[in-house]
Design a protein around this motif. Structure first.
Motif, PDB file in Angstrom:
ATOM      1  N   ALA A   1      71.357  37.432  -7.516  1.00 23.60           N
ATOM      2  CA  ALA A   1      71.800  38.821  -7.702  1.00 23.60           C
ATOM      3  C   ALA A   1      73.197  38.830  -8.313  1.00 23.60           C
ATOM      4  O   ALA A   1      74.110  38.168  -7.803  1.00 23.60           O
ATOM      5  N   LEU A   2      73.345  39.580  -9.394  1.00 28.10           N
ATOM      6  CA  LEU A   2      74.650  39.788 -10.027  1.00 28.10           C
ATOM      7  C   LEU A   2      75.066  41.229  -9.750  1.00 28.10           C
ATOM      8  O   LEU A   2      74.424  42.163 -10.226  1.00 28.10           O
ATOM      9  N   LEU A   3      76.120  41.406  -8.958  1.00 22.50           N
ATOM     10  CA  LEU A   3      76.606  42.731  -8.599  1.00 22.50           C
ATOM     11  C   LEU A   3      77.925  42.977  -9.315  1.00 22.50           C
ATOM     12  O   LEU A   3      78.894  42.224  -9.133  1.00 22.50           O
TER      13      LEU A   3
ATOM     14  N   ASN B   1      76.263  45.558   5.505  1.00 22.64           N
ATOM     15  CA  ASN B   1      77.129  45.068   4.441  1.00 22.64           C
ATOM     16  C   ASN B   1      76.890  45.830   3.133  1.00 22.64           C
ATOM     17  O   ASN B   1      75.754  45.939   2.667  1.00 22.64           O
ATOM     18  N   HIS B   2      77.962  46.299   2.552  1.00 20.08           N
ATOM     19  CA  HIS B   2      77.890  47.075   1.306  1.00 20.08           C
ATOM     20  C   HIS B   2      77.229  46.299   0.172  1.00 20.08           C
ATOM     21  O   HIS B   2      76.379  46.831  -0.560  1.00 20.08           O
ATOM     22  N   LEU B   3      77.621  45.029  -0.005  1.00 18.76           N
ATOM     23  CA  LEU B   3      77.086  44.236  -1.121  1.00 18.76           C
ATOM     24  C   LEU B   3      75.593  43.992  -0.963  1.00 18.76           C
ATOM     25  O   LEU B   3      74.827  44.081  -1.933  1.00 18.76           O
ATOM     26  N   VAL B   4      75.158  43.670   0.251  1.00 23.90           N
ATOM     27  CA  VAL B   4      73.729  43.461   0.482  1.00 23.90           C
ATOM     28  C   VAL B   4      72.977  44.774   0.295  1.00 23.90           C
ATOM     29  O   VAL B   4      71.815  44.785  -0.130  1.00 23.90           O
ATOM     30  N   GLY B   5      73.645  45.887   0.563  1.00 23.39           N
ATOM     31  CA  GLY B   5      73.036  47.193   0.308  1.00 23.39           C
ATOM     32  C   GLY B   5      72.661  47.366  -1.153  1.00 23.39           C
ATOM     33  O   GLY B   5      71.610  47.938  -1.473  1.00 23.39           O
ATOM     34  N   HIS B   6      73.498  46.855  -2.056  1.00 22.94           N
ATOM     35  CA  HIS B   6      73.177  46.957  -3.486  1.00 22.94           C
ATOM     36  C   HIS B   6      71.883  46.222  -3.815  1.00 22.94           C
ATOM     37  O   HIS B   6      71.127  46.639  -4.694  1.00 22.94           O
ATOM     38  N   ILE B   7      71.621  45.133  -3.117  1.00 26.82           N
ATOM     39  CA  ILE B   7      70.362  44.412  -3.327  1.00 26.82           C
ATOM     40  C   ILE B   7      69.204  45.238  -2.778  1.00 26.82           C
ATOM     41  O   ILE B   7      68.143  45.350  -3.388  1.00 26.82           O
ATOM     42  N   ALA B   8      69.429  45.851  -1.610  1.00 30.49           N
ATOM     43  CA  ALA B   8      68.384  46.655  -0.973  1.00 30.49           C
ATOM     44  C   ALA B   8      67.979  47.851  -1.816  1.00 30.49           C
ATOM     45  O   ALA B   8      66.863  48.371  -1.673  1.00 30.49           O
ATOM     46  N   ALA B   9      68.867  48.306  -2.706  1.00 32.86           N
ATOM     47  CA  ALA B   9      68.525  49.441  -3.571  1.00 32.86           C
ATOM     48  C   ALA B   9      67.258  49.158  -4.368  1.00 32.86           C
ATOM     49  O   ALA B   9      66.493  50.076  -4.694  1.00 32.86           O
ATOM     50  N   ASP B  10      67.017  47.894  -4.657  1.00 35.44           N
ATOM     51  CA  ASP B  10      65.854  47.524  -5.462  1.00 35.44           C
ATOM     52  C   ASP B  10      64.532  47.879  -4.779  1.00 35.44           C
ATOM     53  O   ASP B  10      63.556  48.208  -5.458  1.00 35.44           O
ATOM     54  N   ILE B  11      64.491  47.830  -3.455  1.00 39.15           N
ATOM     55  CA  ILE B  11      63.217  48.067  -2.773  1.00 39.15           C
ATOM     56  C   ILE B  11      62.831  49.541  -2.801  1.00 39.15           C
ATOM     57  O   ILE B  11      61.704  49.888  -2.447  1.00 39.15           O
ATOM     58  N   LEU B  12      63.767  50.399  -3.222  1.00 40.68           N
ATOM     59  CA  LEU B  12      63.466  51.825  -3.320  1.00 40.68           C
ATOM     60  C   LEU B  12      62.904  52.198  -4.689  1.00 40.68           C
ATOM     61  O   LEU B  12      62.620  53.362  -4.948  1.00 40.68           O
TER      62      LEU B  12
ATOM     63  N   LEU C   1      68.496  39.763 -10.298  1.00 42.72           N
ATOM     64  CA  LEU C   1      68.620  41.179  -9.957  1.00 42.72           C
ATOM     65  C   LEU C   1      70.008  41.648 -10.351  1.00 42.72           C
ATOM     66  O   LEU C   1      71.015  41.007 -10.004  1.00 42.72           O
ATOM     67  N   LEU C   2      70.102  42.747 -11.081  1.00 42.21           N
ATOM     68  CA  LEU C   2      71.380  43.329 -11.478  1.00 42.21           C
ATOM     69  C   LEU C   2      71.661  44.571 -10.634  1.00 42.21           C
ATOM     70  O   LEU C   2      70.767  45.387 -10.426  1.00 42.21           O
ATOM     71  N   GLY C   3      72.899  44.713 -10.167  1.00 35.18           N
ATOM     72  CA  GLY C   3      73.256  45.882  -9.374  1.00 35.18           C
ATOM     73  C   GLY C   3      74.725  46.221  -9.528  1.00 35.18           C
ATOM     74  O   GLY C   3      75.515  45.439 -10.067  1.00 35.18           O
ATOM     75  N   GLY C   4      75.109  47.408  -9.048  1.00 35.21           N
ATOM     76  CA  GLY C   4      76.487  47.867  -9.174  1.00 35.21           C
ATOM     77  C   GLY C   4      76.651  48.833 -10.331  1.00 35.21           C
ATOM     78  O   GLY C   4      75.868  48.840 -11.284  1.00 35.21           O
ATOM     79  N   GLY C   5      77.692  49.639 -10.262  1.00 33.84           N
ATOM     80  CA  GLY C   5      77.883  50.711 -11.236  1.00 33.84           C
ATOM     81  C   GLY C   5      78.061  50.262 -12.670  1.00 33.84           C
ATOM     82  O   GLY C   5      77.672  50.977 -13.606  1.00 33.84           O
ATOM     83  N   VAL C   6      78.634  49.063 -12.892  1.00 35.16           N
ATOM     84  CA  VAL C   6      78.874  48.597 -14.260  1.00 35.16           C
ATOM     85  C   VAL C   6      77.569  48.243 -14.960  1.00 35.16           C
ATOM     86  O   VAL C   6      77.518  48.119 -16.189  1.00 35.16           O
ATOM     87  N   ILE C   7      76.476  48.130 -14.198  1.00 34.79           N
ATOM     88  CA  ILE C   7      75.173  47.869 -14.817  1.00 34.79           C
ATOM     89  C   ILE C   7      74.762  49.054 -15.703  1.00 34.79           C
ATOM     90  O   ILE C   7      73.863  48.935 -16.538  1.00 34.79           O
TER      91      ILE C   7
ATOM     92  N   LEU D   1      70.711  54.457  -8.425  1.00 32.44           N
ATOM     93  CA  LEU D   1      70.828  53.638  -7.222  1.00 32.44           C
ATOM     94  C   LEU D   1      71.712  52.412  -7.444  1.00 32.44           C
ATOM     95  O   LEU D   1      71.880  51.600  -6.533  1.00 32.44           O
ATOM     96  N   CYS D   2      72.291  52.279  -8.642  1.00 31.16           N
ATOM     97  CA  CYS D   2      73.180  51.152  -8.919  1.00 31.16           C
ATOM     98  C   CYS D   2      74.606  51.458  -8.477  1.00 31.16           C
ATOM     99  O   CYS D   2      75.320  50.574  -7.999  1.00 31.16           O
ATOM    100  N   THR D   3      75.044  52.698  -8.644  1.00 32.96           N
ATOM    101  CA  THR D   3      76.359  53.072  -8.155  1.00 32.96           C
ATOM    102  C   THR D   3      76.333  53.116  -6.629  1.00 32.96           C
ATOM    103  O   THR D   3      75.275  53.088  -6.008  1.00 32.96           O
ATOM    104  N   ASP D   4      77.508  53.186  -6.004  1.00 34.57           N
ATOM    105  CA  ASP D   4      77.563  53.247  -4.547  1.00 34.57           C
ATOM    106  C   ASP D   4      76.791  54.465  -4.050  1.00 34.57           C
ATOM    107  O   ASP D   4      77.003  55.582  -4.546  1.00 34.57           O
ATOM    108  N   ASN D   5      75.934  54.264  -3.059  1.00 33.20           N
ATOM    109  CA  ASN D   5      75.132  55.372  -2.541  1.00 33.20           C
ATOM    110  C   ASN D   5      74.672  55.087  -1.114  1.00 33.20           C
ATOM    111  O   ASN D   5      74.616  53.932  -0.681  1.00 33.20           O
ATOM    112  N   GLY D   6      74.354  56.139  -0.391  1.00 35.68           N
ATOM    113  CA  GLY D   6      73.910  55.994   0.985  1.00 35.68           C
ATOM    114  C   GLY D   6      72.470  55.560   1.113  1.00 35.68           C
ATOM    115  O   GLY D   6      72.074  55.002   2.149  1.00 35.68           O
ATOM    116  N   ALA D   7      71.666  55.781   0.078  1.00 33.45           N
ATOM    117  CA  ALA D   7      70.254  55.415   0.141  1.00 33.45           C
ATOM    118  C   ALA D   7      70.088  53.906   0.285  1.00 33.45           C
ATOM    119  O   ALA D   7      69.218  53.431   1.023  1.00 33.45           O
ATOM    120  N   MET D   8      70.920  53.139  -0.407  1.00 38.14           N
ATOM    121  CA  MET D   8      70.796  51.684  -0.317  1.00 38.14           C
ATOM    122  C   MET D   8      71.170  51.195   1.076  1.00 38.14           C
ATOM    123  O   MET D   8      70.604  50.217   1.580  1.00 38.14           O
TER     124      MET D   8
END
Length: 355
Positions: free
Chosen positions: A136-138, A112-123, A276-282, A309-316
């Motif tokens: 989490a606010l995305l 899931n794309h949205l859950v991926g934004h949360i996963a970005a934090d662990i990196l 947790l804040l995520g997404g490109g508008v952050i 890692l807040c914008t859309d990315n494959g790493a998350m």
């Protein structure tokens, strides 16, 4: 497998993201954006995005592998965003991931794309592990979502989301009203720096008592956008110059106020002292500053992944799959497809059965 080597593919909107991680260690975060191709249209065109993904995927994979100093054969798994997002754009990534996994004989994880934004934090290097539960606010061009995360791989609940325009869309549309270039977010931010955020009291969507009873955690920015349009039209009708900086600053303040107020309300209501804040508008500095200031007053700890890692990315996407693997989750079957409206509760799609 404690530290799986995973390649993630993200094509939900206008950025082709290829990321490679080893467990929770980021090895490569390669992004090819088609933003310039959309700029002349004033917004993302789905067909243009899909074609751009087709053209960018192979070069982006090659660049990511070189940056991570690994070969395709070294991978333990392939991961891909199956939704939510633009259907045509998602199809490109899903097709590529299936082909890559099949040709390599590697397991495939559809996530899931949205859950991926949360996963970005662990990196995030040198940070404490993400604690649960967390709110989490995305906030991005396509999504404005407030989530209750009890566990990254098994339990994510949607508390509220946008009822119309996402925050990023509202920034783009208001920028157009003010004759500012696309994308609107950075331009509004730039111009607002010289404006008075209290000059105009624009409405805060779904914030009245009658709205909160039914939409406590939901967002609406359509009325705000219309209010800005009426203000600009009034100035033009009266023959006065539009105070662009003040309008931009006041509009931005209205968006930020609603986002932060509702996020902290969720923290308070659910007894969760973490946000947790995520997404490109952050990337919007005012949003980060207000969130940090008001959260500190409320005794809430704020986590913000690196802006790259807040914008859309494959790493998350790779990071989320690595967590799923470490948790013992089985790969996805090849029977899944692109799902533009995938609910956030579906963290992994089409997990293979044990039979």
């Amino acid at each position: 497998m404690s530290e799986p080597l995973v390649l993630g593919i993200e094509t939900s909107c206008d950025e082709t993201g290829i990321g490679i991680v080893r467990g929770r260690t980021l090895l490569s975060n390669t992004i090819a954006s088609s933003m310039d191709e959309h700029a002349r249209f004033g917004g993302v065109v789905p067909e243009v995005a899909a074609r751009a993904h087709l053209e960018a995927l192979q070069p982006a994979i090659d660049k990511a592998l070189a940056e991570a100093n690994v070969r395709l054969g070294d991978l333990d798994a392939v991961a891909v965003t199956s939704g939510p997002g633009l259907a045509g754009a998602l199809m490109v990534g899903v097709g590529a991931a299936k082909g890559l996994a099949a040709s390599l004989g590697k397991p495939l994880y559809a996530v899931n794309h949205l859950v991926g934004h949360i996963a970005a934090d662990i990196l995030t290097p040198d940070s404490d592990p993400l604690e649960y539960p967390t709110i989490a606010l995305l906030v991005s061009g396509g999504h404005t979502s407030l989530l209750h995360v009890r566990d990254l791989t098994t339990d994510v609940e949607m508390l509220g989301e946008t009822m119309d325009d996402a925050a990023g869309e509202a920034f783009d549309k208001v920028a157009r009203l003010l004759s500012l270039p696309y994308p609107g977010g950075p331009e509004i931010d730039r111009v607002a720096a010289d404006g008075d955020p209290n000059a105009i009291r624009f409405p805060r969507g779904l914030s009245r008592a009658s709205d909160l009873a039914k939409h406590r955690y939901d967002f609406s920015f359509s009325g705000l956008k219309t209010a800005v349009a009426r203000w600009v039209e009034k100035c033009e009708a009266e023959g006065t110059e539009v105070p662009v900086a003040d309008v931009a600053a006041s509009f931005r303040e209205a968006v930020v106020d609603v986002l932060v107020t509702k996020a902290l309300a969720a923290c308070r209501d659910l007894g969760v002292p973490r946000l947790l804040l995520g997404g490109g508008v952050i990337a919007n500095r005012r949003l980060r500053d207000v969130a940090l200031e008001r959260a500190a007053q409320a005794g809430v700890t704020v986590r913000i992944p690196p802006l790259s890692l807040c914008t859309d990315n494959g790493a998350m996407i790779a990071a989320l799959a690595a967590e799923l693997i470490s948790a013992g989750r089985r790969p996805s079957t090849f029977g899944f497809g692109a799902d533009s409206t995938l609910p956030v509760t579906e963290i992994q799609i089409a997990e293979a059965s044990t039979v």
